[in-house]
Design a protein around this motif. Structure first.
Motif, PDB file in Angstrom:
ATOM      1  N   ALA A  86       0.816  -1.221   0.000  1.00 10.54           N
ATOM      2  CA  ALA A  86       0.000   0.000   0.000  1.00 10.54           C
ATOM      3  C   ALA A  86       0.845   1.264   0.000  1.00 10.54           C
ATOM      4  N   GLY A  87       2.177   1.125  -0.023  1.00  8.66           N
ATOM      5  CA  GLY A  87       3.043   2.289  -0.078  1.00  8.66           C
ATOM      6  C   GLY A  87       3.388   2.902   1.262  1.00  8.66           C
ATOM      7  N   VAL A  88       3.160   2.168   2.355  1.00  9.28           N
ATOM      8  CA  VAL A  88       3.502   2.686   3.679  1.00  9.28           C
ATOM      9  C   VAL A  88       5.026   2.709   3.818  1.00  9.28           C
ATOM     10  N   PRO A  89       5.613   3.807   4.309  1.00  7.74           N
ATOM     11  CA  PRO A  89       7.074   3.853   4.487  1.00  7.74           C
ATOM     12  C   PRO A  89       7.575   2.719   5.372  1.00  7.74           C
ATOM     13  N   VAL A  90       8.804   2.305   5.146  1.00 12.35           N
ATOM     14  CA  VAL A  90       9.362   1.167   5.874  1.00 12.35           C
ATOM     15  C   VAL A  90       9.365   1.408   7.379  1.00 12.35           C
ATOM     16  N   VAL A  91       9.678   2.624   7.800  1.00 13.75           N
ATOM     17  CA  VAL A  91       9.772   2.912   9.230  1.00 13.75           C
ATOM     18  C   VAL A  91       8.405   2.847   9.912  1.00 13.75           C
ATOM     19  N   GLU A  92       7.320   2.940   9.150  1.00 16.70           N
ATOM     20  CA  GLU A  92       5.983   2.902   9.734  1.00 16.70           C
ATOM     21  C   GLU A  92       5.294   1.566   9.545  1.00 16.70           C
ATOM     22  N   GLN A  93       5.919   0.658   8.835  1.00 15.06           N
ATOM     23  CA  GLN A  93       5.310  -0.653   8.648  1.00 15.06           C
ATOM     24  C   GLN A  93       5.298  -1.438   9.958  1.00 15.06           C
ATOM     25  N   GLY A  94       4.215  -2.094  10.214  1.00 13.12           N
ATOM     26  CA  GLY A  94       4.055  -2.859  11.448  1.00 13.12           C
ATOM     27  C   GLY A  94       3.311  -2.116  12.539  1.00 13.12           C
ATOM     28  N   ARG A  95       3.027  -0.821  12.341  1.00 11.37           N
ATOM     29  CA  ARG A  95       2.284  -0.073  13.351  1.00 11.37           C
ATOM     30  C   ARG A  95       0.852  -0.596  13.436  1.00 11.37           C
ATOM     31  N   GLY A  96       0.378  -0.752  14.627  1.00 12.32           N
ATOM     32  CA  GLY A  96      -0.977  -1.246  14.847  1.00 12.32           C
ATOM     33  C   GLY A  96      -1.091  -2.752  14.944  1.00 12.32           C
ATOM     34  N   VAL A  97      -0.036  -3.486  14.618  1.00 10.37           N
ATOM     35  CA  VAL A  97      -0.101  -4.945  14.683  1.00 10.37           C
ATOM     36  C   VAL A  97      -0.240  -5.407  16.135  1.00 10.37           C
ATOM     37  N   GLY A  98       0.570  -4.833  17.007  1.00 14.14           N
ATOM     38  CA  GLY A  98       0.481  -5.210  18.419  1.00 14.14           C
ATOM     39  C   GLY A  98      -0.879  -4.897  19.012  1.00 14.14           C
ATOM     40  N   ALA A  99      -1.494  -3.777  18.605  1.00 16.86           N
ATOM     41  CA  ALA A  99      -2.819  -3.421  19.121  1.00 16.86           C
ATOM     42  C   ALA A  99      -3.869  -4.421  18.663  1.00 16.86           C
ATOM     43  N   GLN A 100      -3.775  -4.889  17.406  1.00 20.94           N
ATOM     44  CA  GLN A 100      -4.732  -5.888  16.926  1.00 20.94           C
ATOM     45  C   GLN A 100      -4.580  -7.204  17.686  1.00 20.94           C
ATOM     46  N   LEU A 101      -3.351  -7.623  17.921  1.00 20.39           N
ATOM     47  CA  LEU A 101      -3.130  -8.850  18.684  1.00 20.39           C
ATOM     48  C   LEU A 101      -3.610  -8.702  20.119  1.00 20.39           C
ATOM     49  N   ALA A 102      -3.447  -7.514  20.672  1.00 20.59           N
ATOM     50  CA  ALA A 102      -3.916  -7.281  22.045  1.00 20.59           C
ATOM     51  C   ALA A 102      -5.427  -7.425  22.139  1.00 20.59           C
ATOM     52  N   LEU A 103      -6.157  -6.863  21.185  1.00 18.24           N
ATOM     53  CA  LEU A 103      -7.614  -6.999  21.201  1.00 18.24           C
ATOM     54  C   LEU A 103      -8.017  -8.460  21.059  1.00 18.24           C
ATOM     55  N   ALA A 104      -7.325  -9.199  20.191  1.00 21.75           N
ATOM     56  CA  ALA A 104      -7.652 -10.614  20.017  1.00 21.75           C
ATOM     57  C   ALA A 104      -7.398 -11.418  21.291  1.00 21.75           C
ATOM     58  N   ARG A 105      -6.369 -11.022  22.057  1.00 26.04           N
ATOM     59  CA  ARG A 105      -6.032 -11.748  23.284  1.00 26.04           C
ATOM     60  C   ARG A 105      -6.660 -11.122  24.524  1.00 26.04           C
ATOM     61  N   ARG A 106      -7.497 -10.095  24.322  1.00 27.09           N
ATOM     62  CA  ARG A 106      -8.161  -9.398  25.427  1.00 27.09           C
ATOM     63  C   ARG A 106      -7.142  -8.817  26.409  1.00 27.09           C
ATOM     64  N   GLU A 107      -6.113  -8.211  25.834  1.00 27.01           N
ATOM     65  CA  GLU A 107      -5.065  -7.566  26.616  1.00 27.01           C
ATOM     66  C   GLU A 107      -5.004  -6.093  26.247  1.00 27.01           C
ATOM     67  N   SER A 108      -4.296  -5.309  27.044  1.00 23.40           N
ATOM     68  CA  SER A 108      -4.106  -3.900  26.740  1.00 23.40           C
ATOM     69  C   SER A 108      -3.156  -3.752  25.557  1.00 23.40           C
ATOM     70  N   PRO A 109      -3.241  -2.647  24.805  1.00 22.83           N
ATOM     71  CA  PRO A 109      -2.320  -2.464  23.676  1.00 22.83           C
ATOM     72  C   PRO A 109      -0.852  -2.513  24.083  1.00 22.83           C
ATOM     73  N   ALA A 110      -0.514  -1.978  25.250  1.00 21.72           N
ATOM     74  CA  ALA A 110       0.880  -2.005  25.691  1.00 21.72           C
ATOM     75  C   ALA A 110       1.360  -3.442  25.878  1.00 21.72           C
TER      76      ALA A 110
END
Length: 530
Positions: A86-110
């Motif tokens: 989608a053209g996302v810069p390399v330094v910003e790729q992967g943002r939001g992945v941890g937050a999605q996994l946290a919601l799936a595991r019913r954990e906080s984003p941190a």
């Protein structure tokens, strides 16, 4: 697996009596607890078999944690590939992945971000530790300890340490957490002593102070300091306590140290300074001695009696004998502390007018200069009956006003992202303002800084649910299309059983009752005026 869980749930461990003293149990006979016979089992299940079952379930938990780690790493890779396409810069790729996994595991984003980091290390750099986790030799916590203690190493050195320790061969069978940490630290130091030393020297950058609740209206105030400063602070507090004890002070050493810490930090003997506390309680709790607990932002629920004592004690600048006569700005003919048609929740610590300056039937005003502690302010917060949803007002401004921010803080208490309990740092438009989202309380939410930045990423969407008479709801949709719901916590005096978003019949019935009640009160007011 679900069949196994169902079989375990069917074991006879109900509420049967337990003989713990006297009778056959005291005489050395078999003891039965909830239908389980410690000597002969229950329903044909032997006690030894139950221990084996617990051990097998523990191994299964570890294997599931290993599978979760592999799935998380693959998901991270897939998301990065789609973002790159989608053209996302390399330094910003992967943002939001941890937050999605946290919601799936019913954990906080941190915590979701930390779990993703552990998963990456296990899958890509520590194969022996991952194998030990999947085979049940290590649980998820002990695997996390090994990852943490080797975090300062390069990928190659961390892989070498993992190979040296080889936890999958039973190296740490029978070893405690401290022994495991010591072995990992020693191996890491042997592999790269310079990195370990630099890690220790850079740890001072992580110094901070934190606050978390403790039982019985107490709290833990924790400071992470360099060892020299920490020892110096403790030594000074100890010296002060010993001096006071020698002078005849009857308080214990621990009490003297705690009191000195508060007094030297706040600059006042009682520890109260010009800081808003914002204690929230119902009018019945404040004025009628009701037992409904109050809420203290940053701490949580506190007993009603403790909240009243805090506001009415002498050191607060409000004599206790005035507790039942606190004036408030109410319509004529209406009891103090009550609002027309709605329940009133009092917020102490912020208001338009301090109590000691409000005229009322209680007699002379309190002299603030004579009060050694803090002053008490009152503000009325109007809530819908039953659900506790706060009544809102609109604003045409781009930014939330001071009153709106206080409203959102009182309503949301903590970050509104599902499973996140971080303090509120941003007052955010749920539907962004740049997409014509209104600056209203229904479209506002308190978020932590990380969650506010995450919701602005591509693929994330948030929508409010603010039905009349219901607690404010929020729906979050992730880039994969999964949806998660968040409902504002109930205020003191309101029900905890507000239906989730989408329970339309219940919402309509409650909203109709609320409208009928409001209309009836309006009609009665018109008759009285006529």
């Amino acid at each position: 697996m679900r069949e196994l869980i169902g079989a375990v749930a069917s074991l006879p461990v109900g509420a049967a009596g337990a003989h713990t003293g006297g009778g056959a149990g005291a005489a050395g006979g078999p003891v039965r607890v909830g239908g389980l016979d410690a000597a002969g089992g229950a329903g044909g299940v032997d006690a030894a078999e139950l221990v084996d079952l617990v051990a097998a379930l523990e191994e299964l938990k570890s294997a599931i944690a290993g599978a979760q780690a592999r799935a998380a790493v693959v998901f991270d890779l897939v998301q990065r590939q789609s973002q790159a396409a989608a053209g996302v810069p390399v330094v910003e790729q992967g943002r939001g992945v941890g937050a999605q996994l946290a919601l799936a595991r019913r954990e906080s984003p941190a915590r979701g971000g930390r779990l993703l980091g552990v998963a990456r290390a296990l899958v890509t750099e520590m194969p022996h530790t991952l194998t030990a986790l999947e085979s049940g030799r290590l649980n998820e916590w002990r695997a996390t300890l090994l990852v943490r203690e080797t975090a300062c190493l390069s990928a190659a050195d961390r892989c070498a340490v993992d190979d040296e320790l080889s936890p999958d061969t039973g190296t740490f069978d029978g070893a405690g957490d401290r022994a495991l940490i010591a072995a990992a630290r020693a191996a890491a130091y042997r592999r790269d002593p310079r990195s370990v030393t630099q890690r220790a020297s850079h740890a001072a950058r992580d110094r901070h102070v934190s606050l978390r609740p403790a039982p019985d209206t107490m709290t833990y105030l924790t400071a992470l300091l360099p060892v020299a400063q920490g020892v110096a602070v403790h030594a000074e507090l100890t010296r002060h306590a010993d001096t006071q004890r020698a002078a005849g002070d009857t308080r214990s050493r621990g009490q003297l140290m705690a009191d000195a810490l508060v007094e030297r930090t706040t600059g006042t003997p009682g520890g109260f300074s010009r800081i808003e506390v914002q204690l929230i309680m119902t009018d019945r709790t404040l004025l009628q001695g009701d037992s409904e607990p109050a809420r203290l932002p940053g701490y949580g629920i506190v007993p009603a009696g403790w909240a009243r004592d805090l506001l009415t004690q002498e050191k607060a600048g409000l004599p206790a004998k005035r507790a039942a006569g606190i004036p408030s700005k109410c319509p004529a003919g209406q009891p103090a502390g009550r609002s027309t048609g709605d329940e009133t929740v009092f917020e102490s610590g912020t208001a338009e007018q301090p109590v000691d300056q409000v005229p009322g039937p209680v007699g002379t005003a309190v002299d603030p200069a004579a009060a050694p502690g803090f002053q008490v302010w009152l503000r009325r917060l109007y809530t819908a009956p039953g659900t506790g949803d706060l009544v809102a007002v609109d604003s045409r401004a781009r930014l939330f006003t001071t009153g709106q921010r206080r409203f959102l803080q009182a309503r949301d208490d903590l970050c509104r992202t599902p499973y996140c309990d971080a303090p509120i740092r941003h007052y955010d438009h749920i539907i962004p303002w740049h997409t014509n989202g209104p600056t209203t309380l229904a479209n506002g939410a308190g978020l932590c800084e990380a969650c506010n930045h995450t919701k602005e990423l591509d693929g994330w969407d948030s929508r409010p649910h603010a039905e009349l008479g219901e607690r404010h709801g929020l729906t979050v949709t992730t880039p994969t299309g999964h949806t998660y719901h968040s409902t504002a916590p109930p205020l003191p005096g309101s029900s905890h059983n507000s239906p989730p978003p989408g329970d339309a019949p219940v919402q309509r019935r409650r909203a109709t009752r609320w409208r009928i009640k409001t209309l009836g009160q309006t009609c009665r007011a018109k008759v009285l005026l006529a």
